[in-house]
Design a protein around this motif. Structure first.
Motif, PDB file in Angstrom:
ATOM      1  N   ASP A   1       0.836  -1.197   0.000  1.00  0.00           N
ATOM      2  CA  ASP A   1       0.000   0.000   0.000  1.00  0.00           C
ATOM      3  C   ASP A   1       0.873   1.250   0.000  1.00  0.00           C
ATOM      4  O   ASP A   1       1.961   1.253   0.581  1.00  0.00           O
ATOM      5  N   PRO A   2       0.399   2.320  -0.605  1.00  0.00           N
ATOM      6  CA  PRO A   2       1.198   3.552  -0.600  1.00  0.00           C
ATOM      7  C   PRO A   2       1.223   4.194   0.780  1.00  0.00           C
ATOM      8  O   PRO A   2       0.237   4.211   1.500  1.00  0.00           O
ATOM      9  N   ASP A   3       2.370   4.707   1.161  1.00  0.00           N
ATOM     10  CA  ASP A   3       2.499   5.471   2.402  1.00  0.00           C
ATOM     11  C   ASP A   3       2.078   6.915   2.107  1.00  0.00           C
ATOM     12  O   ASP A   3       2.863   7.717   1.601  1.00  0.00           O
ATOM     13  N   ASP A   4       0.833   7.239   2.436  1.00  0.00           N
ATOM     14  CA  ASP A   4       0.324   8.569   2.109  1.00  0.00           C
ATOM     15  C   ASP A   4      -0.447   9.206   3.268  1.00  0.00           C
ATOM     16  O   ASP A   4      -1.106  10.235   3.093  1.00  0.00           O
ATOM     17  N   THR A   5      -0.341   8.613   4.468  1.00  0.00           N
ATOM     18  CA  THR A   5      -1.164   9.025   5.598  1.00  0.00           C
ATOM     19  C   THR A   5      -0.294   9.394   6.783  1.00  0.00           C
ATOM     20  O   THR A   5       0.742   8.764   7.015  1.00  0.00           O
ATOM     21  N   LEU A   6      -0.738  10.400   7.545  1.00  0.00           N
ATOM     22  CA  LEU A   6      -0.130  10.766   8.814  1.00  0.00           C
ATOM     23  C   LEU A   6      -1.180  10.636   9.909  1.00  0.00           C
ATOM     24  O   LEU A   6      -2.382  10.708   9.648  1.00  0.00           O
ATOM     25  N   VAL A   7      -0.717  10.474  11.141  1.00  0.00           N
ATOM     26  CA  VAL A   7      -1.665  10.437  12.249  1.00  0.00           C
ATOM     27  C   VAL A   7      -2.506  11.708  12.233  1.00  0.00           C
ATOM     28  O   VAL A   7      -3.739  11.661  12.323  1.00  0.00           O
ATOM     29  N   PHE A   8      -1.870  12.854  12.123  1.00  0.00           N
ATOM     30  CA  PHE A   8      -2.544  14.131  11.860  1.00  0.00           C
ATOM     31  C   PHE A   8      -1.817  14.806  10.713  1.00  0.00           C
ATOM     32  O   PHE A   8      -0.587  14.896  10.734  1.00  0.00           O
ATOM     33  N   ASP A   9      -2.564  15.269   9.744  1.00  0.00           N
ATOM     34  CA  ASP A   9      -1.966  15.896   8.567  1.00  0.00           C
ATOM     35  C   ASP A   9      -2.461  17.331   8.483  1.00  0.00           C
ATOM     36  O   ASP A   9      -3.663  17.587   8.614  1.00  0.00           O
ATOM     37  N   PRO A  10      -1.572  18.303   8.285  1.00  0.00           N
ATOM     38  CA  PRO A  10      -2.038  19.691   8.137  1.00  0.00           C
ATOM     39  C   PRO A  10      -2.806  19.937   6.841  1.00  0.00           C
ATOM     40  O   PRO A  10      -3.442  20.978   6.692  1.00  0.00           O
TER      41      PRO A  10
END
Length: 898
Positions: free
Chosen positions: A238-247
């Motif tokens: 899967d692509p790494d495109d997520t953060l726990v919180f993203d601005p």
């Protein structure tokens, strides 16, 4: 307030506005479940002075001076109520989350009651209701085999009596360990109001000063590690495109901030005090537009090398192209070409237990997560990676999970709870609402599918051309896996020398899509099987016959394009042709009787001869087939240990990593071990789905029906080894592993007969028949229930269910707006088993929990085409859609043959 609960007096003051459900749970009645908190699902049903009520909408103060009875008050495992006994005898549950409320409702029924009315307030997502109806009528399917004879028998699940009496724990059904450590804190999330924006400023001061607030978390607290919420054995899938919180906000409802507080109410109130200013960005909601030049870009801050996104500059999360032979030439020379464009919508998993996680630090400072997941080991590994923790310092475990269907193959709550625990040192709980499940939890990928089939005049396929466009939403979890899987077995089931595929999974500002039962096959099979049926009609061939002529046979290569790795193969008998024969013969026979007021009584009511002759109702029959790999691709592993541990209620113990969420793997594991060890399943204790188990160091997870054929093979092998060791006087413990190879295929054939009323668009399913190739059937009653549940879920996808979005906002965010099948909506499906044996599975078994879903929608579409003479091209086939088809106002209904 003084009330009596299950014969126990309680003297307590409810909070202002508190409902009876939360009041009961605060006093230890964890058998009262939360499925909706809106009075829609019935999971919280209790008796209030002997009258069934939904406790989630009943004010707690109404229990003043009253007698409240929950399912636990009806009976215990040692002294069960007759209705509880009946539910065990009939196998009237799967995940069991609805069962407490269902039994309370059922025990209040009177002889002759119309179940279509009496059960309309109780939803079940797993069973398809047949086993529930059988339980109510006292039918029994459970056997009690002799020692060593458990495999192939309809034995009861190990947790049967705990489930029906409310003693089985689900994720949040415990006070522990918080009574002995710190008090439990609660987490609430502030979601974004915009589909695409950048956070300019965020002011948390008012929230931090609010009563009961412990901490406020924002993107300033987030780890910088990118990840995917989708979990696979190989995290690079899967692509790494997520953060726990993203601005950067990419869909409505995305996390902006979270509040940790002493109570859920305090956290929710404080979250509303957070002040955020946004820079709004242009949004795109149509994947066709999203991939065009000039479209707003969602992940242009990432690169293919670091995030494994196929083409950020085209909003393309994943893409594939492949060809075998020369498809263009084959289509040009074909005697007949059928082509069309089919569309499928977004479907919600609608598991009755919502996503939830409770986390804390144990006495050794180790992070512990108790969570509703299908993949505890994969969650542990990713949490350790995101937060830079030693994997041994993270423990993840699942109790019984209240439904999954792929939706709990995601990491949706665990990361926030981890951040909150590490930040505060407190025990923290985060629980999705039902609205969260519809608004922010990933659903099934919507797809646009263009299909062209070329054939000779005798019906032999000469070309298959498929172009797939998938809406992966704001993030790419499962985008690549669903795309690749959807374009494999759906095409490889047919013998054809010329095959071409093009697949794209495209980012939009819609909520994310994810893993869903069938993992992309259901969408593509809807298009392929519709086109096959159209081809048969144009050529004057019987729908069964055209499938027999073109379907793969033992010995055929199961590949699509030249790029296909070809790691799936036949393992023996031709189960597909058996399934076709079984279904065709069943349709030619009389339909089984339907009880008055029972399952199928409304749906299966045939029109009169006069109504048919007048054209008021039209009758049609449809069939479709499906093939599925019995083990997920790209790696699936399990380790299991079986040991002799004599005790009062058991002789042996199994440690295995697979979670139980209604998939039935725990029952099968007990049967396999009992057969190998010459005992009964009741004498085996199972410890499972806990990364701290020493005898189960890894398990990829319970998805793709792998619990039976991967973990089951490991359990059976370990039990055989232990039996041999005990005979030789050796050690009393044995461990085995299975790596999920080689992979083989299973088949399903579904047929329906429908009545369609053109004047209203009403569709009645008069007959529903599915034959399955599951190899050796290890538990007939359980397998039948899995098939019925999969078919029922597919009826919902085909006829009712659709998550409606308006500019990225989900407007169908409650059960009363999103129509999952109720008891009155379903026919009674006839389930038939092919007689095959797979040398690759334990005792010859194949997986089957996921597969029954896939051929149902095209069978219904083909039957409606047969009835009306007009081809449906989009799901769901709601009454308004069918009305437009019947009355010639559907723009998608067009000639598609050359």
């Amino acid at each position: 307030m003084t009330t009596t609960v299950n014969g126990r007096p309680i003297d307590a003051v409810p909070r202002p506005g508190q409902v009876l459900r939360t009041f009961l749970r605060e006093h230890g009645c964890f058998e009262v479940k939360k499925g909706c908190d809106a009075g829609d699902c019935g999971a919280c049903t209790v008796l209030l002075d002997d009258v069934p009520v939904h406790s989630c909408i009943t004010p707690a103060h109404r229990a003043e001076g009253a007698e409240v009875t929950t399912v636990a008050g009806l009976g215990s495992p040692e002294h069960p109520h007759p209705v509880q006994q009946a539910f065990v005898a009939a196998g009237g549950y799967q995940c069991g989350f609805c069962t407490a409320g269902m039994i309370v409702t059922a025990q209040a029924l009177q002889p002759g009651d119309d179940l279509t009315q009496k059960l309309k307030g109780n939803l079940c997502r797993c069973t398809g209701y047949r086993a529930i109806e059988d339980a109510i009528h006292g039918a029994s399917s459970i056997e009690h085999p002799a020692a060593g004879d458990a495999a192939g028998r309809s034995v009861a699940p190990p947790a049967a009596w705990r489930v029906v009496t409310g003693r089985e724990e689900y994720t949040l059904d415990s006070f522990e360990p918080f009574r002995s450590t710190s008090a439990l804190a609660h987490l609430a999330v502030l979601g974004a109001p915009h589909p695409h924006a950048r956070i300019r400023t965020i002011d948390t001061r008012r929230a931090e000063a609010a009563p009961g607030v412990i901490a406020v978390l924002t993107h300033r607290d987030s780890p910088a590690t990118l990840f995917s919420t989708g979990r696979h054995e190989n995290r690079l899938d899967d692509p790494d495109d997520t953060l726990v919180f993203d601005p950067v906000i990419r869909f409505v409802g995305q996390r902006v901030a979270a509040v940790v507080a002493e109570s859920a109410a305090a956290a929710e109130l404080a979250a509303r005090m957070i002040e955020v200013e946004y820079d709004l960005l242009p949004a795109v909601f149509d994947p066709e537009l999203a991939r065009r030049p000039g479209a707003p870009l969602l992940h242009d801050d990432k690169t293919p090398e670091t995030s494994r996104i196929a083409a950020p500059e085209r909003n393309t999360a994943a893409e594939t192209r492949g060809e075998r032979g020369d498809v263009s030439a084959a289509l040009a020379s074909a005697d007949i070409v059928v082509s069309g464009e089919w569309r499928t919508g977004r479907i919600a998993h609608a598991s009755l237990e919502t996503h939830a996680t409770r986390g804390w630090l144990d006495g050794d400072g180790r992070l512990v997560l108790r969570t509703s997941t299908q993949v505890p080991y994969l969650v542990r590994d990713e949490i350790a990676r995101i937060f830079d923790l030693d994997r041994d310092r993270v423990r993840v475990f699942a109790t019984r999970v209240g439904g999954g269907f792929g939706g709990k193959q995601e990491l949706l709550t665990e990361d926030l709870v981890t951040l909150a625990v590490l930040r505060t040192g407190r025990a923290v709980q985060y629980e999705f609402t039902r609205q969260d499940e519809f608004r922010i939890a990933p659903g099934r990928h919507p797809m646009r599918l263009r299909v062209a089939l070329g054939a000779r005049r005798d019906g032999t396929l000469t070309a298959i051309d498929v172009d797939e466009l998938s809406d992966t939403g704001a993030y790419g979890n499962h985008s690549a896996g669903v795309m690749f899987h959807s374009l494999h077995e759906s095409l490889a089931v047919y013998r054809c020398e010329n095959v071409r595929v093009h697949g794209q999974a495209v980012y939009t500002n819609n909520p994310p899509s994810g893993a869903f039962r069938g993992y992309g096959l259901g969408q593509v099979i809807f298009a392929i099987e519709s086109a096959i049926d159209e081809l048969a009609g144009r050529l004057g061939l019987d729908p069964f016959e055209i499938r027999r002529r073109n379907a793969v046979r033992p010995g055929d290569p199961l590949v699509t394009t030249d790029e296909d790795p070809g790691d799936v193969a036949f393992d023996g008998a031709d189960g597909l042709r058996q399934c076709l024969d079984l279904v065709e013969a069943a349709l030619a026979a009389d339909a089984p009787a339907v009880r008055e007021g029972g399952l199928g009584a409304l749906m299966s009511m045939p029109p009169t001869a006069e109504e048919i002759a007048s054209g008021e109702w039209r009758i049609g029959t449809g069939v479709a087939l499906a093939m599925i790999a019995t083990i997920p691709p790209r790696g699936h592993y399990a380790e299991a240990t079986v040991r002799r541990v004599p005790g009062e209620d058991h002789d042996f113990e199994i440690e295995v990593g697979t979670a139980e969420f209604g998939n039935g793997s725990t029952t099968v594991h007990a049967q396999l071990a009992a057969t190998a060890l010459g005992t009964t399943p009741q004498r085996i204790r199972i410890r499972q789905s806990d990364t701290a188990l020493p005898g189960a160091r890894h398990d990829t997870g319970a998805y793709g029906s792998a619990g039976s054929v991967v973990a089951g093979k490991a359990v059976y092998t370990a039990a055989l080894r232990l039996a041999e060791q005990l005979r030789a006087g050796g050690p009393d413990e044995a461990t085995a592993t299975h790596d999920g190879t080689p992979r083989t295929v299973a088949f399903n054939v579904q047929a329906v007969r429908v009545a369609v009323r053109p004047a209203s668009g009403e569709v009645r399913v008069l007959r529903s028949v599915q034959a399955v190739d599951a190899g050796t059937v290890l538990n007939p009653a359980q397998l039948r229930g899995q098939v019925e549940g999969g078919v029922a879920q597919a009826f919902g996808s085909a006829l009712y269910e659709n998550v409606v979005l308006e500019q990225g906002v989900v407007v169908t965010d409650r059960f009363r707006q999103y129509h999952i099948p109720q008891f009155a909506d379903l026919p009674r499906t006839e389930v038939l088993f092919a007689q095959t044996h797979s040398p690759l599975g334990p005792l010859g078994a194949k997986s089957m929990s996921e597969a029954p879903y896939n051929p149902v929608a095209p069978a219904i579409a083909n039957a409606i085409r047969d009835a009306l003479g007009v081809r449906p091209y989009a799901l769901p086939l709601t009454r308004d859609v069918v009305w437009r088809l019947a009355n010639g106002t559907d723009p998608a209904a067009r000639p598609d043959v050359s």
